[in-house]
Design a protein around this motif. Structure first.
Motif: not given
Length: 325
Positions: A7-18, A115-120, A122-124, A165-167
């Motif tokens: 298991f791992q965890a990652a933060k997503i930019e632009g979203f507030q905790s939690p 632009v990309p539509t996948a919020s997660a 870049p973090a993945l 072009d994005f990834f």
């Protein structure tokens, strides 16, 4: 083959905790440990097929990643590293749910495909690079052969973001139970099919008993009741093809949730049509086809290409139709 996970965890930019954290479950080919390694918390990596291509899988709305573990295991048995993840977020004001991570604003008419539509994503992808540099999989991943896959809304996230072009590290995409019809509430005209990147191998799959698609046609301004027309039109209109590496596969009697292990507590399956053939049979077939698709168009194995062609062109009661372009 033995399969293990961690298991791992990652933060997503632009979203507030939690609601700014995703939790990953990473599957990989393993081998039984030696006596010296026996006390490790996770099994050592089987290096036979390293460096491993990586599959990032996007779940459908409110579908737990655990429901796709069967597929993760099937792909890992074939020599792939597979990442499933859960992200609990406020998808609309006051509505908390499991989400594949869709930036709906990026699907509006003046923005879509710029632009990309996948919020997660870049973090993945950053997490994949981290796995390559440290830990049990360090140095064992093929960072230029990342495959995006998904189900339902997650499948659409996968295929519309498989854009070099994005990834540039993305090599192919696949999805089940999805289409790219435009939502009226975003400002599109009725009956609009949104385009896809159309530059990488694509496997698009659907079921003839998909009640979720059939019962949501009003969102797109089309007549209700048809489970496959939006999927077929996506294949026909959203991409040009011409490379012989884009596939449309319709499964006879499969419903919207044929790809995942059922969760009886979800209300969404109540909108679905009953599958008319065993769900396990559909899952076995999908697992085989996805593996052969990846072997053919990502690993470039000639024998896999022959096996895929034979499988798709041989009469099968589970296959309604197959197209390639």
């Amino acid at each position: 083959m033995t399969i293990d996970h961690f298991f791992q965890a990652a933060k997503i930019e632009g979203f507030q905790s939690p609601y700014d954290t995703i939790h990953l479950k990473i599957f990989y080919p393993a081998r039984m440990p030696s006596q010296v390694e026996i006390n490790r918390e996770i099994l050592p990596v089987d290096l036979e097929k390293a460096p491993f291509p990586v599959v990032i899988f996007f779940n459908g709305f409110n579908c737990d990643a655990q429901q796709y573990q069967w597929l993760a295991v099937k792909l890992a048995e074939h020599g792939l590293v597979v990442i499933l993840f859960n992200w609990i977020a406020e998808v609309m004001p006051g509505i908390i749910s499991l989400t594949p991570g869709i930036d709906v604003e990026k699907r509006k008419p003046t923005i879509y495909r710029t632009v990309p539509t996948a919020s997660a994503l870049p973090a993945l992808l950053a997490k994949v690079e981290q796995l390559q540099s440290e830990g049990i999989l360090a140095g064992m991943l093929d960072l230029q052969r990342i495959i995006l896959g998904g189900h339902s809304a997650g499948g659409r996230v996968a295929i519309e973001n498989a854009d070099p072009d994005f990834f540039p590290q993305i090599a192919a995409s696949f999805g089940y139970g999805l289409h790219t019809m435009a939502t009226l509430s975003l400002g599109y005209e009725a009956d609009t099919i949104l385009p896809l990147p159309d530059s990488l191998p694509l496997l698009l799959m659907g079921g003839t008993c998909d009640g979720i698609i059939a019962n949501s046609c009003d969102r797109y301004g089309i007549s209700p009741g048809n489970a496959t027309t939006p999927v077929i039109r996506t294949f026909q209109e959203a991409i040009t093809g011409g490379r012989n590496d884009s596939y449309l596969l319709l499964l006879e009697g499969a419903n919207h949730f044929s790809i995942n292990q059922p969760d009886s507590t979800l209300k969404t399956p109540l909108l679905d049509f009953p599958a008319t053939q065993p769900q396990e049979s559909f899952r076995l077939l999908m697992g085989e086809i996805i593996n052969l698709f990846i072997d053919t168009h990502v690993r470039h194995q000639p024998e896999a290409s022959q096996s895929l062609e034979q499988l798709l062109n041989t009469p099968n009661p589970l296959i309604k139709s197959f197209e390639r372009k």
